[in-house]
Design a protein around this motif. Structure first.
Motif, PDB file in Angstrom:
ATOM      1  N   SER A 339      37.267  -7.719  20.605  1.00 19.22           N
ATOM      2  CA  SER A 339      37.518  -8.826  21.540  1.00 19.22           C
ATOM      3  C   SER A 339      36.248  -9.268  22.253  1.00 19.22           C
ATOM      4  N   GLN A 340      35.299  -8.375  22.418  1.00 19.13           N
ATOM      5  CA  GLN A 340      34.169  -8.703  23.298  1.00 19.13           C
ATOM      6  C   GLN A 340      32.901  -7.919  22.963  1.00 19.13           C
ATOM      7  N   ALA A 341      32.663  -7.684  21.678  1.00 18.44           N
ATOM      8  CA  ALA A 341      31.442  -6.970  21.298  1.00 18.44           C
ATOM      9  C   ALA A 341      30.218  -7.823  21.645  1.00 18.44           C
ATOM     10  N   GLN A 342      29.330  -7.286  22.441  1.00 19.76           N
ATOM     11  CA  GLN A 342      28.158  -8.043  22.869  1.00 19.76           C
ATOM     12  C   GLN A 342      27.291  -8.400  21.661  1.00 19.76           C
ATOM     13  N   GLY A 343      26.973  -9.704  21.521  1.00 16.07           N
ATOM     14  CA  GLY A 343      26.164 -10.157  20.393  1.00 16.07           C
ATOM     15  C   GLY A 343      26.917 -10.201  19.077  1.00 16.07           C
ATOM     16  N   GLY A 344      28.226 -10.008  19.136  1.00 12.22           N
ATOM     17  CA  GLY A 344      29.026  -9.988  17.915  1.00 12.22           C
ATOM     18  C   GLY A 344      29.229 -11.370  17.321  1.00 12.22           C
ATOM     19  N   ALA A 345      29.650 -11.401  16.060  1.00  8.48           N
ATOM     20  CA  ALA A 345      29.941 -12.667  15.395  1.00  8.48           C
ATOM     21  C   ALA A 345      31.134 -13.326  16.088  1.00  8.48           C
ATOM     22  N   TYR A 365      35.782 -12.066  19.670  1.00 10.36           N
ATOM     23  CA  TYR A 365      36.874 -13.022  19.413  1.00 10.36           C
ATOM     24  C   TYR A 365      37.118 -13.936  20.608  1.00 10.36           C
ATOM     25  N   ASP A 366      37.136 -15.246  20.366  1.00 11.76           N
ATOM     26  CA  ASP A 366      37.617 -16.236  21.331  1.00 11.76           C
ATOM     27  C   ASP A 366      38.790 -16.956  20.682  1.00 11.76           C
ATOM     28  N   GLY A 367      39.935 -17.015  21.364  1.00 10.08           N
ATOM     29  CA  GLY A 367      41.130 -17.482  20.690  1.00 10.08           C
ATOM     30  C   GLY A 367      41.729 -18.759  21.222  1.00 10.08           C
ATOM     31  N   ALA A 368      42.996 -18.967  20.881  1.00  7.74           N
ATOM     32  CA  ALA A 368      43.713 -20.183  21.269  1.00  7.74           C
ATOM     33  C   ALA A 368      44.068 -20.208  22.747  1.00  7.74           C
ATOM     34  N   SER A 369      44.031 -19.034  23.391  1.00 13.97           N
ATOM     35  CA  SER A 369      44.291 -19.001  24.840  1.00 13.97           C
ATOM     36  C   SER A 369      42.995 -18.939  25.630  1.00 13.97           C
TER      37      SER A 369
END
Length: 401
Positions: A339-345, A365-369
């Motif tokens: 959900s929030q890995a720093q520097g992640g894809a 991850y950035d999602g629909a909410s």
């Protein structure tokens, strides 16, 4: 109970279309026992307008992932239960999901009273729980990390309601609500915002099963409020609004977005609900994830809970893939790593996330909410709110802030 499955033709067609995913671990379809995920949503009761669409979103994601080969080479199986917007029914359904179906995770609990009742069953059985409930008390439970929520807590929601009334020039604000796990926190945070601006507040807790609330409305009006905040669900709020109108109240009316929805607007005379404001957590409209969800489920404007549960199932499937293990404990330990890995894809869906994980890339991850970053206690770290007003029988967007 409804059990959703994906037929073999769909699986194979999707697998062929997504041949680029062949490097994913466990690419062979449906090897071993299926990974079972449960939805526990209100298909009936006060939350009934929301649960069916929430389940549809979860099913769409699972179908898509199964068509691409599943997770860890295993098919994902969805088992859906109705909590009836009732804690007792919710506990019975959760017991079945945990003890009989052996699900790894439960997603979508909606009413705070249901989530509060179900959460201990989850952490005691090491089943992961993702909820859209907002009561502050939920993440204060001793859940040992087996719980996250995508809904902002009541501290933040209460402050937004209070600040909105102040911005609308209200000095005397009254809060009416049935007894819920969030009622006290909601009122306390409304009061903090209103008193900070020099105003005053009052409150009343009512029985949500009554056919009329004239005596309660009379008590509210004795306070001479500039604004009334309605803290109930759709059925009781509809009756409250009617009685406030009959009593001649013409001041500011504010309610939760889940209570004054289009169903309520269409069920009462226009003059009863006209000009009522609603406040709700805002989906990430305009984002690729939101557009993707709209296309997947064929719903033009999915509500906040549907966007949240869509994000929950994406996160859980990615967490299982990253952990290489479908247990609730593995999901608990891995969910923040996707959900929030720093520097992640940056990814906005499970398929892209599974590809990144297969390529040994960290995932953010950035999602629909919206951004799905969680605090240590399981609260969502940030959220935008959507403000609407009933105008001519429709809910009109005022602002997103």
């Amino acid at each position: 109970m409804t059990e959703f499955t994906t037929d073999r033709r769909t699986l194979l067609a999707g697998a062929a279309a997504l041949a680029g995913l062949s490097a994913l671990p466990g690419r062979a379809l449906a090897q071993g026992s299926p990974i079972r995920i449960g939805t526990l949503t209100p298909l009936t009761g006060a939350g009934g307008p929301y649960g069916p669409v929430m389940v549809k979103a979860v099913k769409a994601v699972i179908d898509e992932v199964n068509a691409a080969g599943g997770v860890l080479g295993r098919k994902v199986e969805l088992i859906s239960e109705d909590d009836q917007t009732n804690p007792e029914a919710g506990v019975r359904a959760a017991r079945k999901l945990i003890d009989v179906d052996k699900v790894s995770a439960i997603v979508g609990t909606w009413a705070s009273s249901v989530t509060t009742a179900v959460a201990p069953l989850c952490w005691e059985s090491k089943t992961f729980l993702a909820t859209v409930s907002g009561a502050d008390s939920i993440t204060q439970l001793p859940h040992q990390g087996y719980l996250i929520r995508t809904q902002p807590n009541t501290t933040l929601q209460g402050r937004k309601f209070g600040e909105f009334c102040v911005a609308e020039k209200a000095k005397r604000v009254f809060f009416v609500s049935p007894q819920t796990p969030f009622a006290k926190s909601q009122f306390d945070n409304i009061t903090e915002a209103v008193k900070k601006a020099g105003g005053e507040t009052g409150s009343l807790i009512y029985d949500d099963k009554k056919p009329a609330y004239r005596s309660e409305i009379d008590e509210v009006l004795r306070f001479k409020p500039d604004a009334i905040i309605f803290g109930g669900y759709t059925p009781d709020t509809a009756v409250m609004l009617k009685d406030a109108y009959r009593a001649g109240y013409s001041g500011l009316k504010v309610a939760f977005g889940y209570a004054v929805n289009q169903k309520l607007v269409e069920s009462v005379p226009a003059e009863v609900v006209d000009k009522t404001f609603t406040i709700a957590p805002s989906p990430a409209e305009g984002s690729k994830a939101y557009a993707r969800l709209v296309k997947m489920i064929g719903v033009a404007s999915p509500d906040p809970y549907t966007t949240q549960v869509y994000d929950q199932i994406n996160l859980i499937l990615m967490a299982i893939a990253l952990a290489g293990d479908a247990s609730g404990t593995a999901i608990k330990d891995a969910v923040r790593k996707v959900s929030q890995a720093q520097g992640g894809a940056k990814v906005d869906n499970a398929l892209d996330g599974l590809k990144a994980i297969a390529a040994k890339q960290p995932v953010d991850y950035d999602g629909a909410s919206g951004p799905c970053d969680f605090t240590e206690t399981g609260d969502i770290a940030d959220c935008q709110f959507r403000y609407e007003q009933v105008r001519d029988g429709k809910l009109a967007l005022v602002k997103i802030a």
